[in-house]
Enzyme design. Structure first.
Site, PDB file in Angstrom:
ATOM      1  N   LYS A 684       0.803  -1.233   0.000  1.00 38.06           N
ATOM      2  CA  LYS A 684       0.000   0.000   0.000  1.00 38.06           C
ATOM      3  C   LYS A 684       0.834   1.280   0.000  1.00 38.06           C
ATOM      4  CE  LYS A 684      -3.503  -0.751  -0.579  1.00 38.06           C
ATOM      5  NZ  LYS A 684      -3.918  -1.303  -1.919  1.00 38.06           N
ATOM      6  N   THR A 687       3.524   0.434  -4.701  1.00 40.05           N
ATOM      7  CA  THR A 687       4.429  -0.532  -5.339  1.00 40.05           C
ATOM      8  C   THR A 687       3.944  -0.924  -6.742  1.00 40.05           C
ATOM      9  OG1 THR A 687       3.279  -2.330  -4.200  1.00 40.05           O
ATOM     10  CG2 THR A 687       5.284  -1.520  -3.167  1.00 40.05           C
ATOM     11  N   THR A 688       2.612  -1.026  -6.915  1.00 39.53           N
ATOM     12  CA  THR A 688       2.101  -1.427  -8.237  1.00 39.53           C
ATOM     13  C   THR A 688       2.363  -0.325  -9.256  1.00 39.53           C
ATOM     14  OG1 THR A 688       0.343  -2.493  -7.000  1.00 39.53           O
ATOM     15  CG2 THR A 688       0.094  -2.478  -9.380  1.00 39.53           C
ATOM     16  N   LYS A 899      -6.390   0.113  -6.982  1.00 42.74           N
ATOM     17  CA  LYS A 899      -5.268   1.007  -6.688  1.00 42.74           C
ATOM     18  C   LYS A 899      -5.734   2.444  -6.862  1.00 42.74           C
ATOM     19  CE  LYS A 899      -2.792  -2.596  -6.295  1.00 42.74           C
ATOM     20  NZ  LYS A 899      -2.281  -3.074  -5.019  1.00 42.74           N
ATOM     21  N   GLY A 900      -5.573   3.225  -5.828  1.00 41.00           N
ATOM     22  CA  GLY A 900      -6.054   4.611  -5.863  1.00 41.00           C
ATOM     23  C   GLY A 900      -7.548   4.651  -5.611  1.00 41.00           C
ATOM     24  N   LYS A 902     -11.163   5.470  -3.723  1.00 46.59           N
ATOM     25  CA  LYS A 902     -11.744   6.674  -3.106  1.00 46.59           C
ATOM     26  C   LYS A 902     -12.371   6.228  -1.780  1.00 46.59           C
ATOM     27  CE  LYS A 902     -11.843   9.321  -7.111  1.00 46.59           C
ATOM     28  NZ  LYS A 902     -10.458   9.199  -7.455  1.00 46.59           N
ATOM     29  N   TYR A 903     -12.004   6.888  -0.711  1.00 49.15           N
ATOM     30  CA  TYR A 903     -12.614   6.600   0.587  1.00 49.15           C
ATOM     31  C   TYR A 903     -12.515   7.855   1.455  1.00 49.15           C
ATOM     32  CZ  TYR A 903      -7.671   5.092   0.920  1.00 49.15           C
ATOM     33  OH  TYR A 903      -6.299   5.003   0.815  1.00 49.15           O
TER      34      TYR A 903
HETATM   35  P1  A3P Z   1      -4.928   3.632  -2.183  1.00 48.60           P
HETATM   36  O1  A3P Z   1      -5.636   2.707  -3.093  1.00 48.60           O
HETATM   37  O2  A3P Z   1      -5.232   3.416  -0.765  1.00 48.60           O
HETATM   38  O3  A3P Z   1      -5.069   5.048  -2.585  1.00 48.60           O
HETATM   39  P2  A3P Z   1       0.221  -0.703  -3.655  1.00 48.60           P
HETATM   40  O4  A3P Z   1       0.307  -0.784  -5.113  1.00 48.60           O
HETATM   41  O5  A3P Z   1       1.588  -0.823  -3.022  1.00 48.60           O
HETATM   42  O6  A3P Z   1      -0.760  -1.630  -3.081  1.00 48.60           O
HETATM   43  O7  A3P Z   1      -0.218   0.740  -3.275  1.00 48.60           O
HETATM   44  C1  A3P Z   1      -1.489   1.216  -3.602  1.00 48.60           C
HETATM   45  C2  A3P Z   1      -1.423   2.680  -3.416  1.00 48.60           C
HETATM   46  O8  A3P Z   1      -0.626   3.248  -4.437  1.00 48.60           O
HETATM   47  C3  A3P Z   1      -2.737   3.360  -3.578  1.00 48.60           C
HETATM   48  O9  A3P Z   1      -3.358   3.331  -2.328  1.00 48.60           O
HETATM   49  C4  A3P Z   1      -2.342   4.748  -4.046  1.00 48.60           C
HETATM   50  O10 A3P Z   1      -2.428   5.703  -3.024  1.00 48.60           O
HETATM   51  C5  A3P Z   1      -0.871   4.611  -4.432  1.00 48.60           C
HETATM   52  N1  A3P Z   1      -0.567   5.117  -5.773  1.00 48.60           N
HETATM   53  C6  A3P Z   1       0.543   5.820  -6.054  1.00 48.60           C
HETATM   54  N2  A3P Z   1       0.592   6.111  -7.354  1.00 48.60           N
HETATM   55  C7  A3P Z   1      -0.542   5.610  -7.923  1.00 48.60           C
HETATM   56  C8  A3P Z   1      -1.044   5.613  -9.240  1.00 48.60           C
HETATM   57  N3  A3P Z   1      -0.372   6.212 -10.218  1.00 48.60           N
HETATM   58  N4  A3P Z   1      -2.204   5.001  -9.446  1.00 48.60           N
HETATM   59  C9  A3P Z   1      -2.879   4.417  -8.448  1.00 48.60           C
HETATM   60  N5  A3P Z   1      -2.437   4.384  -7.179  1.00 48.60           N
HETATM   61  C10 A3P Z   1      -1.279   4.979  -6.906  1.00 48.60           C
END
Ligand code: A3P
Length: 950
Positions: A684, A687-688, A899-900, A902-903
């Site tokens: 979180k 990383t993705t 990923k990303g 809304k909450y």
């Molecule tokens: P949230 O979904 O809580 O906002 P991971 O890939 O390590 O699981 O991390 C997910 C988090 O990556 C997301 O957390 C988001 O905040 C962050 N993030 C950073 N850059 C992003 C991007 N370009 N697109 C989507 N999420 C991104």
């Protein structure tokens, strides 16, 4: 003081008739106060400083000259020396009272040394590592940094970290340390009832072999290497033994008795002298010629140990003694002194050197065994032995066994059974070479098969090829053929054991070998020298793979090419030394299970192996109380993993890290399929996004997706996957083109306690990336992630309940505790980073700010490319802000809905709670970044630090 004033007033008020009584009372009170003051003073004082007397200094000078000249030594020996108390022991050591309480201690040993390169320090470390004694080693000048105690036990008493203290080069302890520092260690010894061993620095100029000669064969005029000499031990009588009248090699003032340092008698007691003479001259051996004894002695060593070491109540002689050997070299012999300071209390031992002399090792082992507060030696007297004779039909013509050799083998086996009951040679065969060679050798092969029931047998594949070169189908055919050969010749196979030529396929693991072994031979146990590496020998380990136990195989200085006595590497003396207290004896001493590999060539011609094992077992019985046994391979394997259960799971090393490993690794495989970059996580933090952006670079290639963890491999953090082995891991990556950088990201790696060690073993030069997001946001994001995945716990509890901001501490719901752990623990960045930095250099680690990655990703991508030394790709061209998503996307392709998300914003109460929660960690993280990793402090951390300051 109050009491005193009251008495004075009372005195003044006294009538004359009572004056005498009052004076008496006053004097008593003054005396009482005086005693009190002095008592306090005694407790707070430092130790009485240790000083060498003039005589001791003289002694040291003498010691130096001893090493230089034979003539000088004789003078020294003849110089009388008087008994003089010189100085006192440190207070805690010197106490005669037994410790009041026995605090808990952990099973570790502290080893202090001055220079690790000295014989003593190096030798001690090797011994302790060989015996798997958990040891912390420190240089003397680091004494201030050593913490001797750890957290408290249930009764709030401190727990001691060490069960035994060893000071290599004890002079440093007494000379270089201040009394105050010494006091710390001696008080620890007393408080925790922990024994201390002092060992002098070894004479660097002495050759090890001199010591072994004392106890080994000498003066063979012809080859002794026939079975008839098996039970003979020839003791050197050329030894010219002198006793030192004084102890020249340890400062004699180190000998303490009842709390006072004092010198010891000018000569060792008659009893000790007598004993040592007996020991060396072997007067109780019987034999036709005094210079060529035939000894079948009970353990003399046991006697020595009992006498000098453990019946220590009135033993005060220092037992270091000096002798000249037949070449006139001056040597010192091991000795041990026990000063039992307190009945049932901590002991002090001084051990003579050289540390790599077998007797010193045995004495040290006994001390470890008997005087460590908690158990540090995991095995006792039992030593299990298996002797493999490999390639029994394979050797070139002229080097195979003839009929006489086979008969000698059977007869010697019988004799060796008097030392090791049931010992049975374990013969490895390849059917394709049966009955090849000279007519005498053909007869020999025939004789072996005729007498096959005298031995155990194990089969290779039929034609002695290396398994790693063969595909599964061929392996199956050749192994089946081998089994058929065993059936045709009635060779008794079936005890579930085999080894592989050149260790091929065993380690590095070649899965088809394990598969066919299991399927065709029902193999349960094998051995190798290669895991983790052939050298250093004492660090060879076992492991279990695909249900087959792989035990470390021991070297016994006999290889396929070790054929003749005359040409033995290092000469005849080296050959005899090996079993008589030398390297092969060491192996036996330090390993509860020794599986020796020998070859047919060692049993033909000069039959070196028969002599070697005869030497070894005879020597072991004569000088030690070790119990020699053997067993079926399966049981040996079980015993090994009972003693060392931590070895069961292997730590995979790189198959391409060692030339020997490359040679037995399938040429079709290559290590270019191993990554050179890992994104470790934590989860979180973005990383993705980083993974996705990196894959856009033409010179970077990621792992293949897999069905369980999508883009994550999770090899190093998942037990099942890790057990699949390196082959499996490689298969997760494409074959790279044009020197592409291969990488993977598994966000579970960052917090996994074993991941750093595992990664280091397989990918020592790897580059690592960690993303640091404000831990508060990370924790909240994880909770949201779990809710979105319909985790029952996350749905049942609010975020406040999960992080514990508003709930009682006595929670029993395991699910809740686990979720709390996953929310909070990864954000303790410095704790996890330190684990990684224990294994990797700071230069190998790149820390990325998670906020910058989200809002200015092209800056981060530039940094990563620099870190990888890659040709720059302008990510401004690729990454586009997507207002719908609220994040940057690769052109119009945004990350998925998980990923990303809304909450709602985090509640203020939870925010405050978490900021407080991470306070200490954040301060430590900032220190780590500034001092060690030299990374700019992320904005979120700066904000947190200023909040803490204000
Ligand atoms: P949230 O979904 O809580 O906002 P991971 O890939 O390590 O699981 O991390 C997910 C988090 O990556 C997301 O957390 C988001 O905040 C962050 N993030 C950073 N850059 C992003 C991007 N370009 N697109 C989507 N999420 C991104």
């Amino acid at each position: 003081m109050g009491q005193f004033l009251r008495l004075v007033l009372q005195f003044l008020r006294c009538r004359m008739s009572h004056r005498k009584i009052c004076i008496f009372l006053l004097l008593i009170s003054l005396l009482f106060i005086f005693v009190l003051i002095n008592k306090n003073h005694y407790h707070s004082s430092d130790l009485v400083p240790f000083e060498y007397s003039e005589k001791t200094t003289k002694l040291r000078t003498l010691k130096e000259s001893v090493v230089q000249s034979n003539a000088t030594i004789r003078n020294i020996i003849e110089t009388p020396f008087s008994l003089q108390p010189t100085t006192t022991l440190p207070k805690a050591f010197a106490s005669t009272k037994a410790p009041r309480q026995t605090n808990q201690v952990q099973g570790r040993v502290l080893l202090m040394y001055d220079f690790i390169s000295t014989h003593t320090a190096k030798g001690l470390k090797v011994i302790l590592d060989s015996l798997r004694v958990p040891v912390d080693t420190y240089k003397y000048r680091l004494e201030q940094t050593i913490s001797l105690t750890e957290e408290k036990d249930t009764a709030s008493r401190p727990i001691g970290k060490y069960s035994l203290l060893i000071f290599a080069d004890h002079i440093s302890f007494f000379h270089k340390w201040t009394p105050k520092v010494r006091d710390r260690f001696t008080n620890y010894s007393r408080q925790f009832n922990v024994t201390t061993i002092f060992i002098p620095q070894d004479g660097r100029d002495l050759k090890d072999r001199h010591y072994h000669h004392l106890f080994s064969y000498k003066g063979h005029s012809s080859l002794p290497l026939t079975p008839t000499t098996v039970d003979q031990v020839h003791i050197s009588t050329k030894l010219n033994l002198h006793y030192s009248k004084n102890n020249l090699l340890l400062p004699k003032s180190l000998i303490a008795k009842s709390g006072v340092w004092h010198t010891f008698p000018t000569l060792a007691s008659a009893e000790i002298q007598n004993h040592i003479f007996k020991l060396v001259n072997r007067t109780n051996c019987t034999g036709p010629h005094p210079r060529n004894h035939r000894c079948n002695l009970p353990s003399q060593l046991d006697h020595l140990i009992n006498r000098t070491q453990f019946s220590a109540s009135n033993f005060e002689e220092m037992c270091t003694w000096i002798y000249t050997d037949s070449q006139g070299s001056i040597n010192k012999s091991p000795c041990i002194l026990n000063e039992q300071v307190t009945e049932g209390g901590p002991q002090i031992f001084f051990i003579g050197t050289p540390i790599n002399f077998w007797l010193t090792k045995i004495l040290l082992m006994d001390l470890l065994r008997l005087f460590s507060r908690t158990r540090v030696l995991r095995f006792d007297r039992k030593r299990s032995i298996l002797i493999d004779i490999d390639d029994i039909f394979v050797a070139p013509e002229g080097l195979k066994m003839n009929k006489n050799d086979v008969q000698a083998l059977v007869q010697t086996q019988e004799k060796l059974r008097s030392f090791v009951p049931g010992l049975t040679f374990n013969l490895g065969f390849c059917g394709a070479y049966y009955k090849r060679g000279t007519p005498a050798e053909v007869e020999g092969s025939h004789e072996l098969v005729r007498r096959s029931n005298n031995f155990q047998w194990f089969g290779h594949i039929f034609n002695h090829l290396q398994p790693h070169l063969l595909p599964l189908a061929n392996l199956t055919t050749l192994m089946t053929q081998s089994k058929q050969f065993a059936q045709n010749t009635s060779i008794a196979v079936g005890h579930g054991y085999s080894v592989s030529p050149h260790h091929s396929g065993v380690y590095p693991v070649y899965p088809p070998l394990y598969e066919t072994w299991g399927r065709i031979w029902n193999i349960t146990m094998t051995t190798t020298e290669e895991y983790p590496n052939i050298y250093p020998e004492h660090l060879r380990r076992g492991f279990i793979h695909r249900g087959i136990m792989v035990l470390p195989r021991q070297t016994c200085r006999l290889f396929t090419h070790t054929i003749s006595y005359e040409t033995f590497p290092g000469g005849k003396e080296a050959f005899h030394e090996a079993g008589n207290g030398g390297t092969v004896f060491n192996t036996l001493l330090f390993n509860p299970i020794s599986i020796f590999m020998t070859h047919v060539t060692n049993y033909a011609t000069d039959r070196l192996a028969l002599q070697l094992f005869s030497d070894l077992f005879q020597f072991t019985r004569t000088w030690t109380n070790l119990e020699l046994t053997t067993d079926r391979p399966l049981n040996l394997g079980k015993r090994y993993f009972d003693i060392f259960p931590e070895d069961k799971t292997p730590i995979w090393g790189s198959p391409c890290g060692d030339k020997r490993h490359i040679d037995i690794y399938p040429p079709s495989k290559n290590c270019s399929r191993l990554p050179s970059l890992l994104i470790l996580g934590p989860q979180k933090t973005g990383t993705t996004a980083l993974y996705t952006f990196l894959k856009e670079h033409p010179l970077i290639s990621a792992n293949k997706n897999n069905k369980d963890h999508y883009e994550e491999v999770q090899f190093f953090s998942n037990e099942t996957l890790y057990n699949y082995g390196v082959e499996w891991y490689m298969e997760q990556f494409p074959v790279p083109h044009n020197n592409q950088v291969i990488f993977e990201k598994s966000a579970t790696y960052f917090t996994h306690p074993l991941a750093p060690k595992r990664v280091k073993a397989l990918l020592p030069n790897i580059k690592l990336v960690v993303i640091l997001l404000d831990p508060v946001n990370r924790a909240y994001s994880w909770y949201q992630h779990m809710q979105a995945h319909n985790s029952p716990v996350a749905l049942k509890y609010t975020f406040s309940e999960v992080i514990g901001s508003n709930s009682a501490s006595n929670i029993t719901d395991r699910g809740l505790l686990s979720l709390r752990q996953h929310c909070l623990s990864p954000g303790q960045y410095q704790r996890h980073l330190n684990l990684w930095l224990d294994h990797f250099l700071p230069e190998q680690l790149l820390l990325i700010d998670g906020e910058t990655l989200a809002i200015k990703p092209s800056i981060v991508m530039e940094t990563v490319q620099e870190f990888l030394n890659l040709e720059m790709l302008d990510y401004n061209e690729i990454l586009k802000w997507n207002s719908g998503k609220g994040f940057y996307c690769v052109n119009n392709h945004c990350l998925g809905p998980s990923k990303g998300r809304k909450y709602p914003d985090i509640a203020v109460g939870d925010l405050k709670f978490l900021e407080q929660y991470y306070r200490v960690d954040n301060v430590k993280l900032a220190q780590l970044l500034r001092r060690h990793v030299k990374t700019p402090i992320p904005d979120w951390l700066t904000t947190q630090l200023s909040a803490i300051r204000s």
